[in-house]
Design an enzyme around this catalytic site. Structure first.
Site, short mmCIF file in Angstrom:
data_model
loop_
_atom_site.label_atom_id
_atom_site.label_comp_id
_atom_site.label_asym_id
_atom_site.label_seq_id
_atom_site.Cartn_x
_atom_site.Cartn_y
_atom_site.Cartn_z
N PRO A 86 -11.97 15.13 20.35
CA PRO A 86 -11.07 15.76 21.33
C PRO A 86 -11.81 16.62 22.34
O PRO A 86 -12.94 17.05 22.12
CB PRO A 86 -10.15 16.61 20.46
CG PRO A 86 -11.00 16.98 19.29
CD PRO A 86 -11.86 15.76 19.02
N CYS A 87 -11.16 16.87 23.47
CA CYS A 87 -11.69 17.76 24.49
C CYS A 87 -11.31 19.19 24.10
O CYS A 87 -10.14 19.54 24.04
CB CYS A 87 -11.10 17.41 25.86
SG CYS A 87 -11.76 18.38 27.22
#
Length: 411
Positions: A86-87
């Site tokens: 994920p970012c």
């Protein structure tokens, strides 16, 4: 590599239901051998993706269902590290005697720890397209930190934002793919020699990792000037975290600390799969259909609107959003699936059933097909709501199959 390219040892992180593994094994199951995997969904009691992965790959799953940060010592030697992460906030700080540390719980640092410990020859990662622009107040910092980490460990890096539908796939899903290769590989020797005679642009459009499988127009963007930076101007990760900012475009390369990024346009002329290609042509359970008295609600959710709202600070502003096609056209690729797919949600797909002509939601099987999984892949005892959630998190498998082919070529 363990022996030769006929035995590529793979570690799959944040494995989900095995998107990377499925794609690589479709490409060459006798070559790509997953020796260890990790899947952990924080806060989820059922751990449904892990159970699906274990069911589908059986005794060869080698999948650990624990927080990756707690099992890094278990990760074995391997040649190829893959994963979709994920970012998050990748900022770092100096902590005195402890040196440089990233924020706890940010998954990039677990990836980085594995890279520093095992130094795989190749790394292939997937993230959302906004990674290149985050955070908003210091554009490009997070991706700059990733590049600096990999540079410090002796890697060259290439990246491309790929919209799956622009290369013939069913879903309009934009994702950033990051490919890194160690300074001991043939690919590193190739880019070293290449940069002596050619240049970064030519590498990206003709001879780089993504160029053949995901062709682009061999021309410069007429409005966006390429970004060129040097990581050697930054003393350490803390300096990058505090000072770095850059405009990263949808394609780029980092070699010997030199960053080059340019906006490139797809140049694909092959067959195009459409949403209608995966829609079931058999009777579908009534629960997926939208009743006549629900139509107005769906039309409102899908329609354009302007709504007056009040912020936490008490300021009044107007929220607006454009219309989404209702129903979704079957003669176009699907929109991006989200984890909320299958619920009464603005982002969920609504199609015209092929047998009855009535409006309905997609089934879990159709969502699997959109991502390129086999029909029924998540039908392993997984609750239906979780099957949608899993597919909303998954990657488009045919993209990985193509990348696997390129890996075989360069190894």
């Amino acid at each position: 590599m363990a022996n030769n390219k006929k035995n590529v040892r793979v570690v799959e992180l944040f494995a989900g239901v095995g998107g990377f593994r499925v794609g690589l094994e479709r490409c060459a199951k006798d070559v790509f051998r997953t020796v260890w995997a990790n899947q952990w969904e924080p806060g989820q009691k059922g751990q449904w993706a892990y159970k699906c992965y274990s069911e589908r790959f059986g005794a060869d799953a080698h999948c650990v269902n624990k927080d990756i940060s707690t099992v890094i010592e278990q990760v074995p030697e391997h040649d190829l590290l893959v994963g979709g992460f994920p970012c998050q906030d990748y900022s770092v700080a100096s902590t005195g005697a402890k040196g440089i540390e990233g924020k706890k719980g940010v998954l990039w640092w677990s990836i980085n720890d594995i890279v520093r410990k095992r130094h795989p020859q190749f790394i292939l990662l997937e993230n959302v397209d906004r990674l290149l622009k985050s955070p908003t107040k210091q554009r490009g910092r997070d991706f700059g930190i990733i590049l600096k980490c990999l540079y410090d460990e002796g890697y060259a890096v290439e990246w491309r934002v790929i919209n799956a539908a622009e290369y013939g796939n069913i879903q309009r899903r934009r994702r950033t793919f990051i490919f890194a290769f160690k300074d001991t590989t043939k690919q590193f020797a190739r880019i070293k020699k290449y940069m002596e005679t050619e240049g970064e642009f030519e590498w990206l459009v003709r001879d780089g990792f993504f160029a053949e499988s995901f062709p682009v127009k061999q021309e410069h963007h007429d409005k966006k000037k390429p970004t060129e930076l040097d990581l050697d101007e930054y003393e350490d990760l803390v300096t990058v975290s505090d000072m770095f900012h850059a405009t990263f475009y949808n394609s780029g390369v980092m070699y010997a600390g030199k960053i080059y990024s340019e906006e490139l346009s797809p140049d694909y002329n092959g067959p195009q799969k459409l949403l209608g290609d995966i829609v079931l042509e058999e009777p579908v359970d009534d629960k997926y259909f939208i009743s006549q008295d629900q139509i107005e609600k769906w039309e409102y959710m899908k329609g354009s609107k302007k709504i007056e709202r009040t912020s936490k600070e008490g300021f009044t502003y107007q929220f607006s959003e454009g219309a989404i096609a209702f129903p979704d056209p079957l003669d176009r690729p699907a929109r991006t699936m989200l984890t909320s797919e299958g619920t009464a949600n603005r982002s969920s797909h609504v199609i015209t059933d092929k047998l009855t002509g009535k409006y309905r939601r997609l089934t879990p099987e159709e969502c699997e097909r959109i991502n390129g999984f086999d029909t029924g892949w998540t039908d392993t005892g997984t609750p239906e709501r979780q099957r949608y959630f899993i597919m909303g998190n998954a990657l488009v498998v045919p993209l990985i199959e193509k990348m696997g082919g390129k890996l075989l070529e360069i190894m």
